[in-house]
Design a protein around this motif. Structure first.
Motif, PDB file in Angstrom:
ATOM      1  N   PHE A  90       0.740  -1.022  -0.009  1.00  0.00           N
ATOM      2  CA  PHE A  90      -0.058  -0.163  -0.061  1.00  0.00           C
ATOM      3  C   PHE A  90       0.793   1.179  -0.038  1.00  0.00           C
ATOM      4  O   PHE A  90       0.312   2.270  -0.267  1.00  0.00           O
ATOM      5  N   GLY A  91       2.168   1.228   0.201  1.00  0.00           N
ATOM      6  CA  GLY A  91       3.063   2.128   0.473  1.00  0.00           C
ATOM      7  C   GLY A  91       3.237   2.859  -1.137  1.00  0.00           C
ATOM      8  O   GLY A  91       3.111   2.171  -1.888  1.00  0.00           O
ATOM      9  N   PRO A  92       3.679   4.105  -1.129  1.00  0.00           N
ATOM     10  CA  PRO A  92       3.881   4.946  -2.430  1.00  0.00           C
ATOM     11  C   PRO A  92       5.342   4.184  -2.928  1.00  0.00           C
ATOM     12  O   PRO A  92       6.383   3.811  -2.362  1.00  0.00           O
ATOM     13  N   ILE A  93       5.421   4.223  -4.061  1.00  0.00           N
ATOM     14  CA  ILE A  93       6.388   3.795  -4.940  1.00  0.00           C
ATOM     15  C   ILE A  93       7.231   4.944  -5.614  1.00  0.00           C
ATOM     16  O   ILE A  93       6.523   5.794  -6.295  1.00  0.00           O
ATOM     17  N   LEU A 104       4.678   7.568  -6.273  1.00  0.00           N
ATOM     18  CA  LEU A 104       3.528   7.291  -6.950  1.00  0.00           C
ATOM     19  C   LEU A 104       2.324   6.468  -6.171  1.00  0.00           C
ATOM     20  O   LEU A 104       2.767   5.337  -5.585  1.00  0.00           O
ATOM     21  N   ASP A 105       1.066   6.799  -6.130  1.00  0.00           N
ATOM     22  CA  ASP A 105       0.156   6.366  -5.412  1.00  0.00           C
ATOM     23  C   ASP A 105      -0.659   5.398  -6.142  1.00  0.00           C
ATOM     24  O   ASP A 105      -1.539   5.756  -6.672  1.00  0.00           O
ATOM     25  N   PHE A 106      -0.342   3.811  -6.473  1.00  0.00           N
ATOM     26  CA  PHE A 106      -0.971   3.157  -7.149  1.00  0.00           C
ATOM     27  C   PHE A 106      -2.252   2.727  -6.549  1.00  0.00           C
ATOM     28  O   PHE A 106      -1.996   2.519  -5.243  1.00  0.00           O
ATOM     29  N   GLY A 107      -3.289   2.184  -6.961  1.00  0.00           N
ATOM     30  CA  GLY A 107      -4.261   1.304  -6.429  1.00  0.00           C
ATOM     31  C   GLY A 107      -3.831   0.026  -5.731  1.00  0.00           C
ATOM     32  O   GLY A 107      -3.012  -0.865  -6.383  1.00  0.00           O
ATOM     33  N   PHE A 108      -4.630  -0.103  -4.509  1.00  0.00           N
ATOM     34  CA  PHE A 108      -4.316  -1.309  -4.089  1.00  0.00           C
ATOM     35  C   PHE A 108      -5.519  -2.066  -3.647  1.00  0.00           C
ATOM     36  O   PHE A 108      -6.497  -1.430  -2.808  1.00  0.00           O
ATOM     37  N   ASN A 109      -5.807  -3.044  -4.089  1.00  0.00           N
ATOM     38  CA  ASN A 109      -7.222  -3.530  -4.185  1.00  0.00           C
ATOM     39  C   ASN A 109      -7.048  -4.922  -3.289  1.00  0.00           C
ATOM     40  O   ASN A 109      -8.037  -5.837  -3.823  1.00  0.00           O
ATOM     41  N   GLY A 110      -6.156  -5.182  -2.304  1.00  0.00           N
ATOM     42  CA  GLY A 110      -6.151  -6.359  -1.630  1.00  0.00           C
ATOM     43  C   GLY A 110      -5.596  -7.828  -2.519  1.00  0.00           C
ATOM     44  O   GLY A 110      -6.268  -8.682  -2.348  1.00  0.00           O
ATOM     45  N   TRP A 111      -4.753  -7.543  -3.276  1.00  0.00           N
ATOM     46  CA  TRP A 111      -4.012  -8.589  -3.947  1.00  0.00           C
ATOM     47  C   TRP A 111      -5.366  -9.397  -4.953  1.00  0.00           C
ATOM     48  O   TRP A 111      -5.548 -10.497  -5.188  1.00  0.00           O
ATOM     49  N   GLY A 112      -5.817  -8.404  -5.699  1.00  0.00           N
ATOM     50  CA  GLY A 112      -6.829  -8.937  -6.806  1.00  0.00           C
ATOM     51  C   GLY A 112      -8.071  -9.122  -5.988  1.00  0.00           C
ATOM     52  O   GLY A 112      -8.661 -10.375  -6.245  1.00  0.00           O
ATOM     53  N   LEU A 113      -8.671  -8.320  -4.918  1.00  0.00           N
ATOM     54  CA  LEU A 113     -10.170  -8.580  -4.280  1.00  0.00           C
ATOM     55  C   LEU A 113      -9.852  -9.682  -3.512  1.00  0.00           C
ATOM     56  O   LEU A 113     -11.082 -10.131  -3.004  1.00  0.00           O
ATOM     57  N   LYS A 114      -8.731 -10.302  -2.771  1.00  0.00           N
ATOM     58  CA  LYS A 114      -8.791 -11.460  -1.729  1.00  0.00           C
ATOM     59  C   LYS A 114      -9.150 -10.859  -0.553  1.00  0.00           C
ATOM     60  O   LYS A 114      -9.700 -11.672   0.349  1.00  0.00           O
TER      61      LYS A 114
END
Length: 335
Positions: A90-93, A104-114
């Motif tokens: 969830f941290g910035p790259i 860069l704040d990419f989206g994080f969705n729980g490893w593919g909605l898991k």
């Protein structure tokens, strides 16, 4: 350009287990493990800890355990809501752009909605609003930090099984994802690993559990020596892929194998323990260990010989691996 993890860091961002998270059944054990990890990082550089604002007890425990680090200004605590501790994802790259850092704040969705990630996905923007993160730029792509690894010179490693997983960016094919990453991260080349896995890895095979750059021309990777182990064939195939990879000038990479820890189980499930999930810190390398005297020692020795100018230290990570992650997963460097 996507920065290498061994470059000079400002701090390491970590999460902290709390009673509203999945860590509740082993909360004291998990908090003890993370406190040990935090204090080890603090021997090298500053640590920024995200503590869920709903769990006042967790904050009290951290304040008590890290009095010295807080007093010396090495440790900072931020009250933010969180689902879990996996700051790597969830941290910035960070990329370098004309002598400045862009986060860069990419989206994080729980490893593919898991898993739930509604709070984790807002941590970066919350810290930005608090004045902690500067130059934060929101990205449309779903991307976890553990899914990519950079040599700091225009090349990144990743896996097809993770980045092409259908619940992350289903509207994009491999070519489109690659094009987006090359442009967004300032890369010249992406090396796609198609083989290799660790049983119990919920991330669809993050590269940081399998193979990592330790300098511009060297990759360390997990190697299985037991022909009867379920990982043997897949990791052998990954090794052959790594042998075939070439850098921008067409040269092969120096490859260094790391042992696969002896099998660890939790509730009859094999866990994805890996020595590749180490963390670079200023002047050092923090390596996960798993109570496997032979392989722990071998992995530490291998990494110390490969990085003679760094202090290589081990941290017992068996508790973290029970929830399918390790040291690198639980941390994100800030430059």
């Amino acid at each position: 350009m996507l920065r290498a993890e061994w470059e000079k860091q400002r701090a390491v961002l970590v999460g902290f287990p709390h009673k509203k998270s999945d860590w509740k059944p082993i909360l004291k054990e998990a908090q003890k493990c993370m406190i040990g990890f935090i204090r080890q990082i603090a021997e090298f550089e500053s640590v920024w800890v995200c503590v869920d604002s709903r769990d006042k007890d967790a904050k009290k425990i951290l304040l008590k355990a890290c009095k010295k680090e807080i007093k010396n200004g090495i440790l900072k605590i931020f009250d933010v809501r969180s689902n879990d501790i996996w700051a790597r994802d969830f941290g910035p790259i960070t990329i370098r752009d004309k002598r400045q850092n862009l986060l860069l704040d990419f989206g994080f969705n729980g490893w593919g909605l898991k898993f739930s990630a509604n709070y984790d996905n807002t941590i970066n923007s919350t810290l930005h609003a608090m004045g902690v993160f500067e130059n934060l730029h929101t990205q449309a792509l779903i991307l976890e930090g553990g899914s990519i690894d950079s040599n700091g010179a225009g090349i990144a490693l990743t896996t097809t099984t993770c980045l092409l997983e259908k619940n992350r960016n289903p509207h994009l094919n491999q070519q489109e994802i690659e094009s987006t990453l090359l442009h967004t991260l300032g890369l010249e080349k992406i090396l796609w690993v198609e083989s290799g896995f660790l049983r119990g890895d919920d991330t669809d095979s993050h590269i940081d559990m399998l193979a990592r750059f330790i300098d511009e021309h060297t990759i360390v990777y997990v190697k299985c020596e037991d022909t009867k182990d379920e990982h043997y064939e897949a990791l052998r195939a990954m090794e052959r892929e790594l042998q075939d990879f070439r850098d921008i000038e067409g040269k092969a990479f120096r490859l260094i194998p790391l042992p696969l820890p002896k099998p660890i189980y939790h509730k009859k499930e094999r866990l994805p323990a890996s020595y590749a999930n180490f963390l670079f810190v200023n002047g050092g390398l923090i390596v996960p260990t798993y109570g496997d005297k032979k392989n722990d020692k071998k992995a530490m020795k291998t990494l110390q010989e490969a990085l003679p100018n760094r202090r290589v230290v081990g941290i017992e990570a068996t508790t973290l691996i029970k929830w399918h992650g390790s040291l690198h997963c639980a941390s994100m460097q800030v430059y």
